[in-house]
Design a protein around this motif. Structure first.
Motif, PDB file in Angstrom:
ATOM      1  N   UNK A 164       0.801  -1.219   0.000  1.00 39.31           N
ATOM      2  CA  UNK A 164       0.000   0.000   0.000  1.00 39.31           C
ATOM      3  C   UNK A 164       0.839   1.276   0.000  1.00 39.31           C
ATOM      4  N   UNK A 165       0.135   2.369  -0.266  1.00 37.38           N
ATOM      5  CA  UNK A 165       0.733   3.706  -0.231  1.00 37.38           C
ATOM      6  C   UNK A 165      -0.358   4.681   0.216  1.00 37.38           C
ATOM      7  N   UNK A 166      -0.157   5.315   1.384  1.00 39.96           N
ATOM      8  CA  UNK A 166      -1.125   6.287   1.888  1.00 39.96           C
ATOM      9  C   UNK A 166      -0.373   7.312   2.735  1.00 39.96           C
ATOM     10  N   UNK A 167      -1.105   8.276   3.266  1.00 39.37           N
ATOM     11  CA  UNK A 167      -0.466   9.442   3.885  1.00 39.37           C
ATOM     12  C   UNK A 167       0.323   9.116   5.137  1.00 39.37           C
ATOM     13  N   UNK A 168      -0.143   8.200   5.953  1.00 33.92           N
ATOM     14  CA  UNK A 168       0.499   7.944   7.247  1.00 33.92           C
ATOM     15  C   UNK A 168       1.805   7.168   7.108  1.00 33.92           C
ATOM     16  N   UNK A 169       1.769   6.056   6.396  1.00 37.67           N
ATOM     17  CA  UNK A 169       2.944   5.188   6.301  1.00 37.67           C
ATOM     18  C   UNK A 169       3.628   5.278   4.939  1.00 37.67           C
ATOM     19  N   UNK A 170       3.122   6.083   4.062  1.00 40.04           N
ATOM     20  CA  UNK A 170       3.622   6.263   2.692  1.00 40.04           C
ATOM     21  C   UNK A 170       3.757   4.917   1.970  1.00 40.04           C
ATOM     22  N   UNK A 171       4.701   4.821   1.057  1.00 37.39           N
ATOM     23  CA  UNK A 171       4.828   3.611   0.235  1.00 37.39           C
ATOM     24  C   UNK A 171       5.397   2.464   1.066  1.00 37.39           C
ATOM     25  N   UNK A 172       4.574   1.408   1.258  1.00 37.63           N
ATOM     26  CA  UNK A 172       4.979   0.269   2.101  1.00 37.63           C
ATOM     27  C   UNK A 172       4.677  -1.031   1.370  1.00 37.63           C
ATOM     28  N   UNK A 173       5.603  -1.526   0.562  1.00 28.49           N
ATOM     29  CA  UNK A 173       5.354  -2.746  -0.216  1.00 28.49           C
ATOM     30  C   UNK A 173       5.098  -3.988   0.636  1.00 28.49           C
ATOM     31  N   UNK A 174       5.553  -3.987   1.908  1.00 30.99           N
ATOM     32  CA  UNK A 174       5.346  -5.160   2.758  1.00 30.99           C
ATOM     33  C   UNK A 174       4.267  -4.932   3.824  1.00 30.99           C
ATOM     34  N   UNK A 175       3.370  -3.975   3.586  1.00 27.90           N
ATOM     35  CA  UNK A 175       2.326  -3.636   4.558  1.00 27.90           C
ATOM     36  C   UNK A 175       0.980  -4.235   4.160  1.00 27.90           C
ATOM     37  N   UNK A 176       0.213  -4.657   5.193  1.00 26.83           N
ATOM     38  CA  UNK A 176      -1.163  -5.114   5.009  1.00 26.83           C
ATOM     39  C   UNK A 176      -2.115  -4.234   5.814  1.00 26.83           C
ATOM     40  N   UNK A 177      -3.355  -4.159   5.372  1.00 24.00           N
ATOM     41  CA  UNK A 177      -4.426  -3.453   6.060  1.00 24.00           C
ATOM     42  C   UNK A 177      -5.655  -4.355   6.098  1.00 24.00           C
ATOM     43  N   UNK A 178      -6.453  -4.245   7.181  1.00 26.26           N
ATOM     44  CA  UNK A 178      -7.778  -4.858   7.220  1.00 26.26           C
ATOM     45  C   UNK A 178      -8.767  -3.827   7.754  1.00 26.26           C
TER      46      UNK A 178
END
Length: 486
Positions: A151-165
């Motif tokens: 993902x890429x968003x304002x708080x954590x910016x570009x994070x190729x190894x990040x997940x969200x639920x």
């Protein structure tokens, strides 16, 4: 009669029943079946550019929305044409040639994402930007949750190894009370490459690792643990789910084999094709691999870019997970999708085509006629969606070598057991003195009375049976006698 053991280019060619090569033959429950040809249905319009992702998404009322995306547009397909569903605010999308659209259905809301642009949503009509502006390479739905990865968003910016639920597509702010969580996977290297539902949870893949995610509720919401080993996958499209809610299973292309995962460990299944497949795979473009599930025939189609295709997806091996056999169905495609067929009657045909000859490659037993049937489909290089439901064209099966290192043998007859007889068939026989020698082409014979009569003396014999029209073959008999014997 020797049963065919399927396409097995890596297996000893002298094993009885081995198929060393085939063209448009796929494994069936009873043997090997000629592959269906692509058919253009009523949706004859072409996309404005190459398709870089498509999906048929089912709403809560059972109706289906069919989407396809180009680098700059999103479209919805009706029975006959495409409607532009690109966002009204924000204009065209900014994807590149390697951008892929991924889709998920969350209740009655359709989601589309490509990471270059803000994730899109639509309950009807045009898409719009998700509130919060999150961008994601991957989106999946599991029960009451949306899972987004890379993902890429304002708080954590570009994070190729990040997940969200999140249980709310309009809210991406982490909060225990709202059951929204995020995390990163750092115990193995690389970005997240895929995420697929697995029962009540999800399997998250990297290039050479796998994680299982489980929804636990507050305070952790979503717990992720790494699965031991160094197995992963190239991309979201190379993973298919073949199981059920109570018995989930994934089949996917790994870095050095093809695997089935049942929740315990990934098991290699590529045995008879593994070396040939990975030698032919253009690893520079391995992220373009596409696996497509043919539920009706229990087959998985693995489309991939070959070393001779300059990055185009131009080859395909096919696995039947009920018989554990392989086949081939090579074709050049832009994308693949599991298409929901509207279904037609014979009376409808006159309104769709002026004469039967207009679409003569559509067989009477085609699933084209079955309402609601899930059928595998492809986008061809003209950007047109086609279902794989047409009558078979020209197909072939090449058997392994039969003979001896010592004696000369006379091949007198070849008799295939066709469970479905083709329109016509020919056989070409080859021979050589030693297995390491090049094959010498002999004669081509036309099938008569269900067999091919031939007379050739050699130490080793190989035959290629070429068929026209739909067929299914289970066994093959080669009538060979050692010279000097009756």
């Amino acid at each position: 009669m020797i049963p065919l053991i399927g396409y097995s280019p890596d297996v000893n060619p002298t094993i009885p029943g081995v198929v060393v090569d085939c063209v448009s033959y796929v494994p069936s429950i009873r043997g090997m079946k000629s592959a269906r040809s692509p058919v253009t249905g009523t949706l004859t319009s072409a996309l404005a550019a190459a398709c870089v992702g498509a999906a048929a998404l089912r709403k809560l009322d059972g109706t289906t929305r069919f989407f396809a995306g180009t680098a700059t547009k999103l479209y919805e397909g009706s029975s006959t044409s495409w409607t532009d569903r690109t966002r009204a605010v924000g204009g065209d999308y900014t994807g590149g040639v390697d951008t892929r659209w991924r889709y998920a259905q969350f209740g009655n809301v359709s989601l589309a994402t490509n990471k270059t642009d803000t994730m899109q949503y639509s309950s009807s009509g045009a898409f719009a930007n998700i509130t919060g502006g999150i961008k994601a390479a991957i989106v999946e739905t599991v029960g009451d949750y949306i899972v987004a990865c890379d993902t890429n968003e304002a708080t954590y910016t570009d994070s190729p190894n990040r997940w969200w639920v999140t249980p709310d597509y309009a809210n991406w702010t982490p909060a225990i009370a709202d059951r929204i969580a995020t995390g990163i996977l750092t115990s193995s290297a690389g970005p997240i490459t895929a995420c697929r539902r697995f029962g009540d949870g999800a399997i998250i893949y990297k290039d050479r690792s796998m994680y299982i995610g489980t929804f636990t509720g507050p305070p952790f919401i979503f717990e992720v643990r790494e699965i031991p080993g160094s197995v992963g996958t190239h991309c979201q499209e190379s993973v298919v789910s073949i199981g059920t809610q109570s018995d989930p299973r994934h089949i996917f292309i790994g870095y050095e084999d093809i695997y089935m995962f049942d929740g315990a460990r990934p098991t290699p299944i590529g045995g008879p094709v593994r070396e040939a497949f990975f030698n032919d795979l253009n690893r520079t473009y391995s992220s373009k691999c596409i696996a497509r599930h043919d539920r009706f025939n229990a087959c998985v189609y693995f489309y991939y870019p070959s070393t001779t295709g300059s990055g185009a997806v131009d080859k395909c091996i096919v696995y039947n997970y009920k018989t554990d056999k392989w086949g081939r169905d090579d074709r050049t495609i832009e994308a693949s999708v599991e298409y929901v067929q509207a279904g037609y009657t014979y009376d409808d045909y006159g309104t769709l085509y002026s004469t039967y000859d207009t679409n003569a490659n559509l067989s009477y037993d085609s699933r084209f006629w079955s309402s609601g049937a899930l059928v595998p489909a492809i986008f061809n290089t003209s950007h047109v969606v086609q279902t794989l439901t047409g009558a078979s064209g020209t197909c072939s099966i090449t058997l392994g070598d039969v003979g001896s290192e010592i004696d000369y043998n006379t091949l007198r007859r070849v008799q295939p057991r066709f469970l479905t007889k083709p329109t016509s068939a020919t056989m070409t026989n080859y021979h050589r003195a030693e297995l390491g020698d090049s094959l010498t082409t002999d004669t081509t014979t036309t099938m008569a009375n269900g067999r091919f009569d031939v007379l050739k003396s050699a130490r080793w014999h190989r035959v290629k049976v070429e068929t026209v029209g739909s067929s299914e073959i289970s066994d093959m008999r080669m009538d060979i006698v050692t010279e000097g014997e009756e």
